[in-house]
Design a protein around this motif. Structure first.
Motif, mmCIF file in Angstrom:
data_model
loop_
_atom_site.group_PDB
_atom_site.id
_atom_site.type_symbol
_atom_site.label_atom_id
_atom_site.label_comp_id
_atom_site.label_asym_id
_atom_site.label_seq_id
_atom_site.Cartn_x
_atom_site.Cartn_y
_atom_site.Cartn_z
ATOM 1 N N LEU B 286 0.823 -1.207 0.000
ATOM 2 C CA LEU B 286 0.000 0.000 0.000
ATOM 3 C C LEU B 286 0.859 1.260 0.000
ATOM 4 N N ARG B 287 1.973 1.230 0.753
ATOM 5 C CA ARG B 287 2.764 2.464 0.784
ATOM 6 C C ARG B 287 3.433 2.731 -0.554
ATOM 7 N N MET B 288 3.622 1.675 -1.335
ATOM 8 C CA MET B 288 4.204 1.890 -2.664
ATOM 9 C C MET B 288 3.225 2.579 -3.604
ATOM 10 N N VAL B 289 1.937 2.386 -3.358
ATOM 11 C CA VAL B 289 0.947 2.916 -4.298
ATOM 12 C C VAL B 289 0.106 4.049 -3.711
ATOM 13 N N VAL B 290 0.623 4.692 -2.666
ATOM 14 C CA VAL B 290 -0.122 5.814 -2.073
ATOM 15 C C VAL B 290 -0.542 6.850 -3.128
ATOM 16 N N PRO B 291 0.364 7.283 -4.024
ATOM 17 C CA PRO B 291 -0.065 8.286 -5.007
ATOM 18 C C PRO B 291 -1.201 7.790 -5.906
ATOM 19 N N SER B 292 -1.136 6.523 -6.317
ATOM 20 C CA SER B 292 -2.194 5.990 -7.180
ATOM 21 C C SER B 292 -3.499 5.804 -6.423
ATOM 22 N N ILE B 293 -3.381 5.413 -5.147
ATOM 23 C CA ILE B 293 -4.597 5.269 -4.345
ATOM 24 C C ILE B 293 -5.290 6.619 -4.240
ATOM 25 N N MET B 294 -4.499 7.664 -3.952
ATOM 26 C CA MET B 294 -5.100 8.984 -3.808
ATOM 27 C C MET B 294 -5.684 9.441 -5.137
ATOM 28 N N ASN B 295 -5.035 9.066 -6.228
ATOM 29 C CA ASN B 295 -5.552 9.341 -7.560
ATOM 30 C C ASN B 295 -6.966 8.761 -7.709
#
Lengths: 246, 368
Positions: B286-295
């Motif tokens: 999850l921490r690797m994809v924080v920017p995409s999650i927020m996207n």
């Protein structure tokens, strides 16, 4: 020797079409220290990874500390509680501190209270001479330090068997010694040790037995003294001449 | 070869940067002819646009809700009066005018809860309890019918509270679903894997509008007569399932980036599948994809504006309602859209900043 703790009976494993382990018969006694060597692709890592069910085998029978390893999840969980493993790439958990890496399995698998898990962890860190790094994250440590943490992590589960899969192969020469020193100390604890390594000095000073593998088979096994002084097969002599010539 | 004895060099601090604003200008705006040219071109463009924008938006604008004055401008200046005139309809939609303090309080409570949830020192079990309480209060305030509040049917809810309710609940529900679906797509059990693949591919293959149509008009055909599910709930389920499908793929990307060695180490230590996912895999994935999650979150937030097509008047819908129904003010839709754009932007910018904070905060383990 005393009672058998690991017994391979005609164990075979295939990766697709590739016959990686071929009818392996091998028994390891409780407390025995075994070094496994051989060229890459000879099946030595596969062999020890079968012991804690990281690899499954297709034929034969493998018994570890009285439990037969099959598809049975419960049996596998039991075995893994008693078998520690140290990897070539350390495989520490980068998002957890050193201390958290050590207490995770005791707390979640062993159901040990946090306070006791912390104490146990600090004792093991002291044993591998790295207690002062407990609060750091793994990537803040050198390779040698990380591998010592990985060893301490395995010891926190008080394993009966320790597996080492080329523990020094990813290390700079200067760090190999600090890891080997820790492993030599462990050898004195009476834990059954299986170690895949090309550190022949380690094999000579610690091992009860050296096993040489090639093409998925155990080609030769003997006491270190005999193994290095009088290798029986041509293949072993060839291998030894290559790794000892430098 | 030079065999002279090695003279040790003592480590020293790096040379200090040439300081001062002039040095900064030279380094950043006028370093070489390309940089200088770019600076000049941009400066000229800004110099040309700025006066016009200022003249339209500020100098010649009308801020009073004075329809005659606005019309007299003939669009040479902004008619902010339209917002002064219509803001309650835009912000609260068709909610009964006299009762609009209720959505206002409900919205403020929700905003306060969102801010609290983003504050680290408040992360505890009590936050979940507080959320349940605030949601209950939100629904009581909005729906009424008890404590002497006039009942207001959900079809009349609208504006900012509706947008916030839809986006908060759908994001909150979509996230755990997405994690389960992402794990399911990597499952060794073929039935679970197939189910998850079909779900993701099916939902991703259709536009949100059609999902909303189905939720609104087709879903009632499939449930036994006599049972009626509120349109708001149906739409909420639709948005949630839609957002979860996209989010699941984002999470799966993170799962795939976790090295196999991590799983092996966890397995070797005797951790079960769920322990491994929860303690080892998900925290790293999850921490690797924080920017995409927020996207995805920001997308979902803005996607809620599509509920207009099933006659729910969220912020965007309320604006259309406010202007469409009034021939006098209808022509000033540009100002109206700028106003709601500013509201959307504030929310999205806050989300974006928060995601950056989370990224920095979670990155501790990777710092050397």
């Amino acid at each position: 020797m005393s009672e058998t703790i690991i017994a391979f009976e005609k164990v075979s494993k295939w990766y697709g079409e590739f016959h990686a382990l071929r009818d392996i018969d091998l028994s390891i006694a409780r407390g025995e220290r075994v070094v496994i060597c051989g060229p890459s692709g000879s099946g030595k890592s596969t062999l020890i990874r079968c012991i804690n069910a990281l690899e499954e085998y297709q034929e034969g029978r493998l018994t570890v500390d009285g439990v037969e390893i099959k598809d049975d999840v419960k049996a596998i969980e039991t075995v893994r509680k008693n078998v520690g493993m140290v990897f070539q790439q350390f495989n520490l958990f980068p998002h957890l501190t050193v201390l958290e890496n050590l207490t995770l399995a005791p707390m979640w698998v062993g159901r040990v209270p946090k306070k006791e898990a912390d104490e146990r962890a600090m004792a093991q860190l002291a044993r591998v001479r790295i207690a002062e790094q407990a609060g750091k994250y793994p990537l803040q440590l050198s390779g040698g330090q990380q591998q010592r943490v990985a060893i301490a992590r395995s010891l926190c589960m008080t394993p009966k068997i320790m597996l080492f899969d080329e523990p020094t192969s990813a290390l700079d020469p200067e760090m190999i010694k600090e890891v080997l020193d820790v492993m030599i100390e462990l050898a004195g604890l009476g834990i059954t040790m299986l170690c895949v390594t090309h550190e022949m000095g380690f094999a000579r000073s610690v091992a009860d037995r050296v096993i040489f593998m090639d093409q998925g088979q155990i080609v030769e096994q003997n006491t270190p003294a005999e193994f290095f002084a009088h290798p029986k097969s041509e293949r072993t002599r060839d291998f030894l001449s290559k790794i000892l010539s430098h | 070869m030079d065999t002279a004895l090695h003279a040790p060099v003592i480590a020293r601090p790096p040379p200090s940067r040439t300081a001062g604003p002039l040095a900064w200008l030279r380094a950043n705006l006028f370093g070489g002819w390309k940089s200088t040219l770019a600076t000049i071109v941009i400066a000229v463009v800004i110099a040309r646009l700025l006066p016009d924008l200022y003249g339209w938006g500020v100098a010649r604008s009308v801020t009073q809700p004075d329809n005659a004055a606005c019309r007299a401008l003939e669009h040479s200046g902004a008619c902010w009066g339209v917002i002064a005139e219509k803001y309650r309809l835009i912000l609260f939609g068709r909610y009964p005018f006299a009762e609009q303090w209720r959505p206002l309080v409900a919205t403020l409570l929700m905003v306060a809860m969102l801010v609290a949830s983003c504050t680290r020192v408040l992360w505890s079990r009590w936050l979940a309890v507080a959320w349940l309480a605030v949601l209950a209060v939100f629904f009581v305030l909005m729906r009424g019918g008890i404590a002497g509040l006039t009942p207001v049917e959900t079809a009349r809810w609208g504006g900012v509270p509706l947008t916030m309710l839809l986006s908060t609940l759908s994001i909150a529900a979509a996230f755990p679903i997405a994690i389960l679906v992402a794990l399911g797509r990597r499952s060794h059990l073929p039935a679970i894997r197939t189910l998850c693949v079909v779900y993701v591919e099916l939902i991703r293959g259709v536009p949100l509008i059609s999902v909303l149509f189905m939720a609104s008009f087709m879903f009632p055909l499939f449930i036994p007569p006599g049972i009626s599910v509120d349109v708001l709930v149906r739409v909420l389920v639709g948005i949630t399932l839609f957002a979860a499908a996209y989010l699941a793929e984002v999470v799966r990307g993170g799962l795939q980036a976790v090295p196999k060695g991590q799983l092996e180490a966890a397995a070797a230590m005797g951790l079960t599948y769920w322990q491994t996912q929860r303690k080892i895999v998900l925290p790293q994935a999850l921490r690797m994809v924080v920017p995409s999650i927020m996207n995805s979150f920001i997308s979902t937030f803005k996607d809620t504006s599509l509920v207009t097509i099933v006659s729910l008047y969220d912020l965007t819908g309320s604006l259309a309602l406010a202007l469409g129904g009034d021939a006098n003010w209808r022509q000033f839709y540009l100002e109206g859209y700028l106003f709601i754009a500013a509201i959307y932007w504030m929310f999205c910018f806050a989300m974006s900043r928060y995601s950056q904070w989370v990224e920095r905060h979670l990155n501790v383990g990777n710092k050397r």
